[in-house]
Design a protein around this motif. Structure first.
Motif, mmCIF file in Angstrom:
data_model
loop_
_atom_site.group_PDB
_atom_site.id
_atom_site.type_symbol
_atom_site.label_atom_id
_atom_site.label_comp_id
_atom_site.label_asym_id
_atom_site.label_seq_id
_atom_site.Cartn_x
_atom_site.Cartn_y
_atom_site.Cartn_z
ATOM 1 N N GLY A 110 -43.871 13.150 -11.591
ATOM 2 C CA GLY A 110 -44.678 11.992 -11.935
ATOM 3 C C GLY A 110 -44.572 10.896 -10.890
ATOM 4 N N GLU A 111 -45.506 9.959 -10.929
ATOM 5 C CA GLU A 111 -45.464 8.845 -10.005
ATOM 6 C C GLU A 111 -44.439 7.820 -10.480
ATOM 7 N N ALA A 112 -43.805 7.161 -9.525
ATOM 8 C CA ALA A 112 -42.805 6.149 -9.858
ATOM 9 C C ALA A 112 -43.467 4.992 -10.604
ATOM 10 N N GLN A 113 -42.793 4.478 -11.614
ATOM 11 C CA GLN A 113 -43.274 3.332 -12.344
ATOM 12 C C GLN A 113 -42.185 2.267 -12.354
ATOM 13 N N LEU A 114 -42.493 1.119 -12.964
ATOM 14 C CA LEU A 114 -41.572 -0.012 -12.909
ATOM 15 C C LEU A 114 -40.196 0.360 -13.446
ATOM 16 N N GLY A 115 -40.164 1.179 -14.490
ATOM 17 C CA GLY A 115 -38.875 1.590 -15.055
ATOM 18 C C GLY A 115 -38.028 2.344 -14.057
ATOM 19 N N ASP A 116 -38.650 3.139 -13.199
ATOM 20 C CA ASP A 116 -37.905 3.880 -12.185
ATOM 21 C C ASP A 116 -37.299 2.935 -11.145
ATOM 22 N N TYR A 117 -38.061 1.919 -10.732
ATOM 23 C CA TYR A 117 -37.535 0.944 -9.784
ATOM 24 C C TYR A 117 -36.412 0.118 -10.420
ATOM 25 N N ALA A 118 -36.571 -0.215 -11.702
ATOM 26 C CA ALA A 118 -35.525 -0.959 -12.404
ATOM 27 C C ALA A 118 -34.264 -0.117 -12.524
ATOM 28 N N PHE A 119 -34.437 1.187 -12.776
ATOM 29 C CA PHE A 119 -33.286 2.086 -12.829
ATOM 30 C C PHE A 119 -32.568 2.105 -11.487
ATOM 31 N N LEU A 120 -33.342 2.163 -10.406
ATOM 32 C CA LEU A 120 -32.751 2.168 -9.070
ATOM 33 C C LEU A 120 -32.002 0.866 -8.809
ATOM 34 N N GLY A 121 -32.550 -0.253 -9.298
ATOM 35 C CA GLY A 121 -31.874 -1.539 -9.148
ATOM 36 C C GLY A 121 -30.563 -1.572 -9.902
ATOM 37 N N CYS A 122 -30.577 -1.040 -11.132
ATOM 38 C CA CYS A 122 -29.341 -0.952 -11.921
ATOM 39 C C CYS A 122 -28.311 -0.085 -11.214
ATOM 40 N N LEU A 123 -28.738 1.087 -10.788
ATOM 41 C CA LEU A 123 -27.823 2.029 -10.156
ATOM 42 C C LEU A 123 -27.224 1.443 -8.877
ATOM 43 N N GLY A 124 -28.057 0.781 -8.080
ATOM 44 C CA GLY A 124 -27.560 0.193 -6.843
ATOM 45 C C GLY A 124 -26.565 -0.925 -7.102
ATOM 46 N N ALA A 125 -26.938 -1.857 -7.999
ATOM 47 C CA ALA A 125 -26.056 -2.988 -8.305
ATOM 48 C C ALA A 125 -24.775 -2.524 -8.980
ATOM 49 N N TRP A 126 -24.914 -1.659 -9.996
ATOM 50 C CA TRP A 126 -23.733 -1.154 -10.694
ATOM 51 C C TRP A 126 -22.850 -0.332 -9.754
ATOM 52 N N GLY A 127 -23.486 0.580 -9.014
ATOM 53 C CA GLY A 127 -22.727 1.510 -8.191
ATOM 54 C C GLY A 127 -21.877 0.823 -7.150
ATOM 55 N N VAL A 128 -22.479 -0.093 -6.380
ATOM 56 C CA VAL A 128 -21.727 -0.791 -5.341
ATOM 57 C C VAL A 128 -20.642 -1.665 -5.963
ATOM 58 N N THR A 129 -21.003 -2.383 -7.031
ATOM 59 C CA THR A 129 -20.033 -3.249 -7.702
ATOM 60 C C THR A 129 -18.840 -2.466 -8.226
ATOM 61 N N GLU A 130 -19.119 -1.346 -8.901
ATOM 62 C CA GLU A 130 -18.032 -0.600 -9.530
ATOM 63 C C GLU A 130 -17.181 0.155 -8.515
ATOM 64 N N CYS A 131 -17.771 0.602 -7.420
ATOM 65 C CA CYS A 131 -16.970 1.229 -6.363
ATOM 66 C C CYS A 131 -15.968 0.219 -5.809
ATOM 67 N N ILE A 132 -16.436 -1.011 -5.584
ATOM 68 C CA ILE A 132 -15.548 -2.061 -5.080
ATOM 69 C C ILE A 132 -14.489 -2.409 -6.119
ATOM 70 N N ARG A 133 -14.920 -2.594 -7.372
ATOM 71 C CA ARG A 133 -14.001 -3.043 -8.430
ATOM 72 C C ARG A 133 -12.936 -2.000 -8.746
ATOM 73 N N TYR A 134 -13.351 -0.761 -9.005
ATOM 74 C CA TYR A 134 -12.375 0.264 -9.369
ATOM 75 C C TYR A 134 -11.479 0.638 -8.191
ATOM 76 N N GLY A 135 -12.049 0.624 -6.991
ATOM 77 C CA GLY A 135 -11.224 0.880 -5.816
ATOM 78 C C GLY A 135 -10.177 -0.209 -5.634
ATOM 79 N N PHE A 136 -10.580 -1.450 -5.876
ATOM 80 C CA PHE A 136 -9.672 -2.596 -5.793
ATOM 81 C C PHE A 136 -8.509 -2.427 -6.775
ATOM 82 N N PHE A 137 -8.843 -2.112 -8.031
ATOM 83 C CA PHE A 137 -7.802 -1.971 -9.050
ATOM 84 C C PHE A 137 -6.892 -0.774 -8.785
ATOM 85 N N ALA A 138 -7.460 0.320 -8.307
ATOM 86 C CA ALA A 138 -6.661 1.513 -8.017
ATOM 87 C C ALA A 138 -5.629 1.208 -6.937
ATOM 88 N N LEU A 139 -6.050 0.516 -5.886
ATOM 89 C CA LEU A 139 -5.132 0.149 -4.813
ATOM 90 C C LEU A 139 -4.085 -0.842 -5.309
#
Length: 222
Positions: A110-139
């Protein structure tokens, strides 16, 4: 290390691995010019769903005093994420077709719709944030020591990533209003109430992170 520290290190290392995998995989798919609906179907289950669902344990960590994070702040953050992955992406993504609701994300070919772009925004913001946060706590818990540049990322990137994540989350909730009404009117009202809570809730979480940043900066200067 004590059993508590071993457990917290294992938890944070596992969470970091899950988020790093889902975020890196999504980035790889983007570089390959993969359609956004296809990215959703490849990333959502099991990667994103597992990584985000694991955060339920953080509420327990706060309640038991294993970490110093405030219970209410932790509950608000985890609950909003669970709403998105289970209450929005699951029933209104391609994996939730059995619910009978309209899709706002996903759908092979299917063609991309607004929900797909919003999902990408969530994934990007969450992913980078959580990689930094969990990596910080693990160290930190592992006693290895956190590099200065990682600490800088931990307490500065949220200025950009948090607004991106919140705006993407709100977009997905708004897009879900119509299909939610198709499933049940009570679901529609629930999402409307959620949108009403998002503004004050986002302010509380954002100012909490700013306060945490100030504490860290004061410690570094002293």
């Amino acid at each position: 290390m004590s059993l508590t520290r071993v457990y917290l290190f294992t938890y944070n290392a596992l969470a970091f691995t899950l988020w790093a995998t889902s975020t890196t995989y999504a980035a790889l798919l983007l570089t390959q010019q993969t359609p956004l609906p296809t990215i959703f179907n490849k990333i959502y289950n099991p990667y994103l769903l597992t990584a985000q669902s694991l955060a339920i344990l953080e509420i327990l960590h706060s309640l038991l005093g294993l970490v110093r994070a405030p219970v209410m702040t932790t509950l608000m953050q985890v609950a909003s994420r669970l709403l998105l992955v289970w209450g929005i992406m699951y029933p209104f993504g391609d994996h939730g077709a059995a619910w009978g609701g309209s899709k706002i994300v996903g759908g092979f070919g299917g063609e991309a719709q607004l929900g797909d772009y919003a999902f990408l925004g969530c994934l990007g913001a969450w992913g980078v944030t959580e990689c930094i946060r969990y990596g910080f706590f693990a160290l930190q818990v592992g006693g290895v020591g956190v590099p200065g540049w990682w600490t800088w990322l931990r307490y500065n990137t949220f200025y950009v990533l948090y607004p991106l994540g919140i705006s993407s989350e709100c977009t997905m909730v708004v897009k879900a209003l119509k299909p939610a009404a198709e499933l049940h009117p009570a679901f529609w009202w629930f999402l409307v109430v959620v949108l009403g809570i998002y503004v004050p809730g986002s302010y509380i979480l954002y100012t909490h992170m700013i306060a945490q940043r100030r504490k860290v900066l004061r410690k570094q200067k002293s």
